[in-house]
Design an enzyme around this catalytic site. Sequence first.
Site, PDB file in Angstrom:
ATOM      1  N   HIS A  91     -65.532  95.108  61.827  1.00 12.97           N
ATOM      2  CA  HIS A  91     -66.615  95.466  63.042  1.00 12.97           C
ATOM      3  C   HIS A  91     -67.901  96.369  62.364  1.00 12.97           C
ATOM      4  CE1 HIS A  91     -63.669  94.164  66.526  1.00 12.97           C
ATOM      5  NE2 HIS A  91     -64.585  93.125  66.289  1.00 12.97           N
ATOM      6  N   HIS A 149     -69.301  85.774  66.131  1.00  6.78           N
ATOM      7  CA  HIS A 149     -68.767  86.989  65.666  1.00  6.78           C
ATOM      8  C   HIS A 149     -67.393  86.616  65.313  1.00  6.78           C
ATOM      9  CE1 HIS A 149     -67.479  91.238  66.693  1.00  6.78           C
ATOM     10  NE2 HIS A 149     -66.280  90.671  66.547  1.00  6.78           N
ATOM     11  N   GLU A 150     -66.485  85.790  65.750  1.00  6.96           N
ATOM     12  CA  GLU A 150     -64.856  85.839  64.986  1.00  6.96           C
ATOM     13  C   GLU A 150     -65.126  85.264  64.030  1.00  6.96           C
ATOM     14  OE1 GLU A 150     -63.777  87.819  68.506  1.00  6.96           O
ATOM     15  OE2 GLU A 150     -62.680  87.194  66.618  1.00  6.96           O
ATOM     16  N   HIS A 175     -65.306  87.768  61.206  1.00 10.59           N
ATOM     17  CA  HIS A 175     -63.827  87.895  60.745  1.00 10.59           C
ATOM     18  C   HIS A 175     -63.020  87.118  59.666  1.00 10.59           C
ATOM     19  CE1 HIS A 175     -64.094  91.397  63.313  1.00 10.59           C
ATOM     20  NE2 HIS A 175     -64.004  90.817  64.423  1.00 10.59           N
ATOM     21  N   ASP A 216     -48.745  85.391  68.142  1.00 10.34           N
ATOM     22  CA  ASP A 216     -49.441  85.938  66.717  1.00 10.34           C
ATOM     23  C   ASP A 216     -49.503  87.373  66.956  1.00 10.34           C
ATOM     24  OD1 ASP A 216     -52.985  85.420  67.656  1.00 10.34           O
ATOM     25  OD2 ASP A 216     -51.365  86.574  68.686  1.00 10.34           O
TER      26      ASP A 216
END
Lengths: 366, 81
Positions: free
Chosen positions: A129, A119-120, A123, A71
């Site tokens: 952030h 946290h991820e 996103h 990726d």
Amino acid sequence: FLLTPGNPKWKQTDLTYRITNYTPQLSEADVDAAIEKAFQVWSGASPLTFTKILQGEADINIAFVQRDHGDNSPFDGPNGILAHAFQPGQGIGGDAHFDAEETWTKTSENYNLFLVAAHEFGHSLGLSHSSDPGALMYPNYAFNEPSTYALPQDDINGIQAIYGPSDNPIQPTGPTTPTACDPRLTFDAITTLRGEILFFKDKYFFRRHPQLRSVELNFISLFWPSLPTGIQAAYEDPYRDLVYLFKGNQYWALNGYDIQQDYPKHISNYGFPSSVQAIDAAVSYRTKTYFFVNNQFWRYDNERQSMDPDYPKSIASTFQGIESRVDAVFQQNDFFLFFSGPIYYAFDLNGNRVTRVDRSIRWLNC
Amino acid sequence: FPVSSESQQEKNLEVVQNYLQKFYHLPRNSYAFERKNSASVIVQKLKEMQQFFGLNVTGKPNEETLEMMQKPRCGVPDHAE
């Protein structure tokens, strides 16, 4: 908080996720639980729902991969980059990748999968952030006790800016990060530690080093993962090189980073009556330790290891000028520095009087 | 024997460039790198990073900045391109 440029978001609020492979370091059940809990952090603060699917294309695909994994954002082996995720969208959009070469745990040992996943997924939902060091969306890893984890207010504001308020009639609120120079700042507890001064507040402490200009803000869990947040009193016994921390009717003894064996203990060990179930502030000076509770204080003899007779006494009668309840206190150069709300009082132990009254944040170099 | 200071400096510069390329879109490929990565671009990106983390905005890879760059973190850039 920061929304991802272009404000990508999921059109639907009922999202699906799929765990396409597992890490050998945790049982599949532990991974499932960590991932589910990580999604709950966001569903609890928004109208979003998350359903796990076992087959087919999910909105959010979760995988443990390593190094170059196709990726254009290779991982880098243990530590460094722990994980990444893609903004909402088709295909790879929303997907979250975890570095398979990290040590994934469900404890305070690095790195707790629940915290990194939460946290991820921020996103995956459209958040970038945050520069708030206490926010979940802060880029750097910081351990927080999962069992008592509450999504910080900064992150609640972020996710609700994208998807609106929670369906829950009672809107969730979360902890905010103290800022050193906020004139309203109050402290839970203060202690010296080997020449430094630690100012405790919620799940943080400010660390002031005598030679450094800037004051550091840290999570308590960074140094002492097993300690609770909301420490209420603290003092240093420099002769034993120990710091004692109090919360409710329990206390811990710390030697540097290490919490001493057989702690926490009950404060009745000091000889408090059962009516005392918590302490407001504490300070040790020469061979005595002073405990402040409401408008009274006790004096403990460190050598005899028992309370002095004729205590408690009223604070105002002995420490004239200290009229209000004491939040925190520490000792420096024969002064007791009493903190009550956003004000501190310097009490001269030789002159037996208050010689200075000022804002508490002066001690944070503000 | 004491590490010679310039190799430490080179190491620090590598840490800084690596970090800024990953998280602050410092150009990677060689042509863009030489052309665009004159000191001013690196200084500007470094200031962005120091600003984000609430560090002293010096544009120099001082100790607190290098320390911050070594912390384990998320791989998503801090500033979107």
